[in-house]
Structures are given as C-alpha cells and as structure tokens.
Write a protein that holds these residues in place. Structure first.
Motif, PDB file in Angstrom:
ATOM      1  N   LYS B  51       1.004  -1.253   0.117  1.00  0.00           N
ATOM      2  CA  LYS B  51       0.076  -0.076  -0.038  1.00  0.00           C
ATOM      3  C   LYS B  51       0.980   1.107   0.158  1.00  0.00           C
ATOM      4  O   LYS B  51       1.980   1.492   0.463  1.00  0.00           O
ATOM      5  CB  LYS B  51      -0.952  -0.175   0.978  1.00  0.00           C
ATOM      6  CG  LYS B  51      -0.382   0.150   2.564  1.00  0.00           C
ATOM      7  CD  LYS B  51      -1.333   0.190   3.533  1.00  0.00           C
ATOM      8  CE  LYS B  51      -0.676   0.324   5.068  1.00  0.00           C
ATOM      9  NZ  LYS B  51      -1.289  -0.580   6.117  1.00  0.00           N
ATOM     10  N   SER B  52       0.395   2.241  -0.550  1.00  0.00           N
ATOM     11  CA  SER B  52       1.138   3.546  -0.673  1.00  0.00           C
ATOM     12  C   SER B  52       0.864   4.238   0.635  1.00  0.00           C
ATOM     13  O   SER B  52       0.048   4.602   0.935  1.00  0.00           O
ATOM     14  CB  SER B  52       0.451   4.630  -1.731  1.00  0.00           C
ATOM     15  OG  SER B  52       1.478   4.749  -2.506  1.00  0.00           O
ATOM     16  N   ARG B  53       2.121   4.254   1.471  1.00  0.00           N
ATOM     17  CA  ARG B  53       2.122   4.930   2.865  1.00  0.00           C
ATOM     18  C   ARG B  53       3.259   4.760   3.340  1.00  0.00           C
ATOM     19  O   ARG B  53       4.493   4.422   2.592  1.00  0.00           O
ATOM     20  CB  ARG B  53       1.254   3.876   3.669  1.00  0.00           C
ATOM     21  CG  ARG B  53       0.188   4.584   4.787  1.00  0.00           C
ATOM     22  CD  ARG B  53      -0.569   3.404   5.506  1.00  0.00           C
ATOM     23  NE  ARG B  53       0.045   3.781   7.202  1.00  0.00           N
ATOM     24  CZ  ARG B  53      -0.366   2.909   7.927  1.00  0.00           C
ATOM     25  NH1 ARG B  53      -0.963   1.737   7.823  1.00  0.00           N
ATOM     26  NH2 ARG B  53       0.062   3.286   9.076  1.00  0.00           N
ATOM     27  N   LEU B  58       6.280   2.994  -0.112  1.00  0.00           N
ATOM     28  CA  LEU B  58       5.209   1.740  -0.216  1.00  0.00           C
ATOM     29  C   LEU B  58       5.436   1.010   1.353  1.00  0.00           C
ATOM     30  O   LEU B  58       6.518   1.134   1.800  1.00  0.00           O
ATOM     31  CB  LEU B  58       5.572   0.858  -1.230  1.00  0.00           C
ATOM     32  CG  LEU B  58       5.323   1.241  -2.522  1.00  0.00           C
ATOM     33  CD1 LEU B  58       5.634   0.134  -3.681  1.00  0.00           C
ATOM     34  CD2 LEU B  58       3.700   1.348  -2.979  1.00  0.00           C
ATOM     35  N   THR B  61       1.737  -5.196   3.248  1.00  0.00           N
ATOM     36  CA  THR B  61       0.438  -5.661   3.900  1.00  0.00           C
ATOM     37  C   THR B  61       0.197  -7.227   3.935  1.00  0.00           C
ATOM     38  O   THR B  61       0.698  -7.880   2.875  1.00  0.00           O
ATOM     39  CB  THR B  61      -0.849  -4.949   3.441  1.00  0.00           C
ATOM     40  OG1 THR B  61      -1.118  -5.563   1.898  1.00  0.00           O
ATOM     41  CG2 THR B  61      -0.706  -3.516   3.252  1.00  0.00           C
ATOM     42  N   ASP B  85      -1.149  -9.894  -4.319  1.00  0.00           N
ATOM     43  CA  ASP B  85      -1.818  -9.210  -4.838  1.00  0.00           C
ATOM     44  C   ASP B  85      -1.418  -8.581  -6.307  1.00  0.00           C
ATOM     45  O   ASP B  85      -0.390  -8.171  -6.560  1.00  0.00           O
ATOM     46  CB  ASP B  85      -2.235  -7.764  -4.109  1.00  0.00           C
ATOM     47  CG  ASP B  85      -3.396  -6.892  -4.538  1.00  0.00           C
ATOM     48  OD1 ASP B  85      -3.153  -6.289  -5.388  1.00  0.00           O
ATOM     49  OD2 ASP B  85      -4.309  -7.237  -3.998  1.00  0.00           O
ATOM     50  N   LYS B  87      -1.703  -5.854  -7.959  1.00  0.00           N
ATOM     51  CA  LYS B  87      -1.064  -4.712  -7.979  1.00  0.00           C
ATOM     52  C   LYS B  87       0.358  -4.572  -7.270  1.00  0.00           C
ATOM     53  O   LYS B  87       1.132  -3.674  -7.528  1.00  0.00           O
ATOM     54  CB  LYS B  87      -1.781  -3.624  -7.084  1.00  0.00           C
ATOM     55  CG  LYS B  87      -3.387  -3.436  -7.840  1.00  0.00           C
ATOM     56  CD  LYS B  87      -3.866  -2.133  -6.977  1.00  0.00           C
ATOM     57  CE  LYS B  87      -4.602  -2.533  -5.727  1.00  0.00           C
ATOM     58  NZ  LYS B  87      -5.760  -3.491  -5.684  1.00  0.00           N
ATOM     59  N   SER B 130       7.426   2.619  -7.950  1.00  0.00           N
ATOM     60  CA  SER B 130       6.497   3.030  -6.715  1.00  0.00           C
ATOM     61  C   SER B 130       6.586   4.607  -6.714  1.00  0.00           C
ATOM     62  O   SER B 130       5.591   5.284  -6.605  1.00  0.00           O
ATOM     63  CB  SER B 130       6.593   2.495  -5.372  1.00  0.00           C
ATOM     64  OG  SER B 130       8.021   3.193  -4.942  1.00  0.00           O
ATOM     65  N   SER B 137      -0.680   9.274  -6.903  1.00  0.00           N
ATOM     66  CA  SER B 137      -1.792   9.549  -5.659  1.00  0.00           C
ATOM     67  C   SER B 137      -1.734  10.866  -5.197  1.00  0.00           C
ATOM     68  O   SER B 137      -2.789  11.239  -4.672  1.00  0.00           O
ATOM     69  CB  SER B 137      -1.621   8.334  -4.960  1.00  0.00           C
ATOM     70  OG  SER B 137      -0.335   8.506  -4.090  1.00  0.00           O
TER      71      SER B 137
END
Lengths: 162, 139
Positions: B51-53, B58, B61, B85, B87, B130, B137
């Motif tokens: 996840k983008s965070r 990234l 998860t 996943d 993605k 990324s 985003s």
C-alpha cells in the motif's frame, strides 16, 4: 530645574520597577527549572501528576511481565532515540539488566521498569509505549509522542517538532 | 540462425515458469510461521500486498485470504501457499520473505532487491515504479 528632577525621579522609579520585575522572573525561572530537575525522582511512581513522564500501556506491561517470567534476572525495557530512519530519528528498544548511566530515568508501572537515557528523554516527554500485535509483526512501539511530528507510519522513525 | 532462435525459444520456455515460481521465495522460518498461522486460524492463504503509505513510498500488507482472486499470483514454496495481490506483484518480484522472532519482536521481514532505501523498521520502501505511483496518488 524642577521639571528635570521630576523626570529623573520618574525614570529611576520606572527602571527600579523593571529591575525588580526581572529579578522576580529570574528567580521564578530558577525555581521552576530546579523543580523540573527534581521531577525525575518523583515521576518514577505512575500516580505522579507529572505530564512529562514516559508511559506504558497495560498491553506493554503485560508483555514485559511475560518476558520477565522466562528470565532469571530482572529485566528492564530500555527505550532510546537514535538518529536514522526516514524521518530523522528512530526509536530503539532493548532488554537490559540494569540502567547504565547515573542520569538514566526509570519509569515504573506494576513492577515493570522502563529506562530512558537523559538525551533520549528530551525527545520522549509524555510519550506512550505500547506492544502492538498484528499479523505482519508484533513489537514494542511508541504510539504517541508529543515531541514528534507524525513521521514514519510504522512508528519506528519520527521527526521532532521544532 | 534458425537453431539459435529455436534454442532461445526452448530456453525461454524452461526459464519462464521457473522465473514465475521465483516471484517471491520464503525462508524456512517464514514458511513454518505461515503454516502455523494458517493452521491455527484454519484459513487457506496469506495474501501479500503493498500500500502507498509510510515515509518512503510503499509498505507491505499481509492478510488472511480464503479464495484466490482471478488475477492473484499463487506462490507455493516449502509447502505453504501465498497469494500476491496483482497490484503488488511488480514491486515484490524477487523478494525473499523471512520471519524473525526474538524477545522484543516477532515479524515478517521482506528482503526486496527492487527496494531503494528503507525505513528504519524496514516497513516502508521505495521502488522505481512506486515513486511514480506515489506522485500520482498525491496529485
């Protein structure tokens, strides 16, 4: 002649008042800073109203008690702040036998002791230590730190509020 | 000329499935931890995503999953099944998943050759693909 002496009187009275005010400020600052220095000895009890302690959650205390059960010697949780990480500073946890430095601060809750060195303490005032359990990891984390700007999302690295 | 292209085609056929199988590999420690978790909770798969965070682009998860999604990549290694996943796939290709367990922490660790720079905890990382994603985003 009269007006000049009047002005002189007023000026000296004014300055005398200012000097007295400054002395009052200095002495109150002196007293308050010594009160802060004395605080560590009284903050070791969790019931102290001092808001600048480092706190542990119940989960954190429980985990430490679990760890302690499998140890022969009493273990303390050491939390220190080191440079690094993506946001400038990072938290480092360790299990130690005793505090290393005379100016280390010890915070206690239900018999569990948390040690913080004097320099790290400046970045940890009012912080909370938790033990977080997720699928991907279970680890000690600093979940709240008033001194830190929200840095890394994983909470191991942070930036200090200026 | 023809022999060379035939040879290359044959080689590609043999390498391609192997390359796909190697998308993510697990250490023995990671595999046994995954097995333990899946047996304990009676779930079918662990699903790896990104996840983008985080501070550096990234973060990984990990969740339980019971069904394989249509485009999920299935990894079978050391007797355990991991889903990736779609993605996340391009960000985690070549990653080695490990599990470290000591007194203070127990966590899955990802050794990702694509990763450029990591957060202190190793959770946040950035790959060349990324940095574009985060810009999108943010924009």
């Amino acid at each position: 002649m009269a007006p000049r002496t009047l002005i002189l009187h007023r000026l000296t009275a004014h300055f005398a008042g200012r000097i007295r005010q400054n002395q009052r400020l200095l002495s109150s600052h002196f007293y308050s800073s010594t009160a802060l220095e004395e605080a560590p000895s009284s903050s070791s009890s969790s019931s102290s109203p001092n808001l600048d302690g480092v706190y542990m959650t119940d989960t954190c205390v429980q985990k430490m008690k679990q760890l302690q059960a499998s140890e022969a010697q009493e273990k303390l949780l050491r939390l220190s702040v080191e440079t690094g990480g993506c946001s400038g500073f990072q938290y480092v946890f360790d299990l130690v036998d005793d505090k290393t430095n005379p100016d280390d601060r010890v915070f206690e809750k239900e018999g569990v002791k948390l040690v913080v060195d004097n320099i790290s303490y400046d970045f940890l005032k009012g912080a909370t230590v938790d033990y977080v359990e997720e699928l991907i990891r279970s680890a000690f984390q600093v979940t709240e730190n008033p001194s830190a700007v929200q840095g890394c999302s994983c909470k191991s690295s942070f930036m200090v509020k200026l | 000329m023809m022999m060379a292209s035939q040879f290359l085609a044959a080689a590609a056929e043999r390498i391609a499935p192997a390359a796909r199988r190697q998308a993510v590999i697990l250490t023995d420690a990671a595999a046994s931890r995954v097995r333990q978790l899946l047996e304990q909770r009676q779930r079918s798969y662990l699903k790896l995503g990104v996840k983008s965070r985080g501070c550096n682009g990234l973060s990984y998860t990990l969740n339980y999953a019971d069904d394989k999604g249509r485009f999920d990549e299935l990894i079978e290694d050391k007797g355990v099944k991991i889903l990736i996943d779609p993605k996340a796939l391009m960000h985690v290709i070549g990653t080695k998943m490990d599990f470290v367990d000591d007194k203070l922490r127990s966590e899955f660790v990802f050794i990702n050759p694509n990763s450029k720079g990591q957060c202190g905890c190793g959770e946040s990382f950035m790959t060349t693909s990324s940095s574009g994603a985060t810009k999108q985003s943010a924009g």
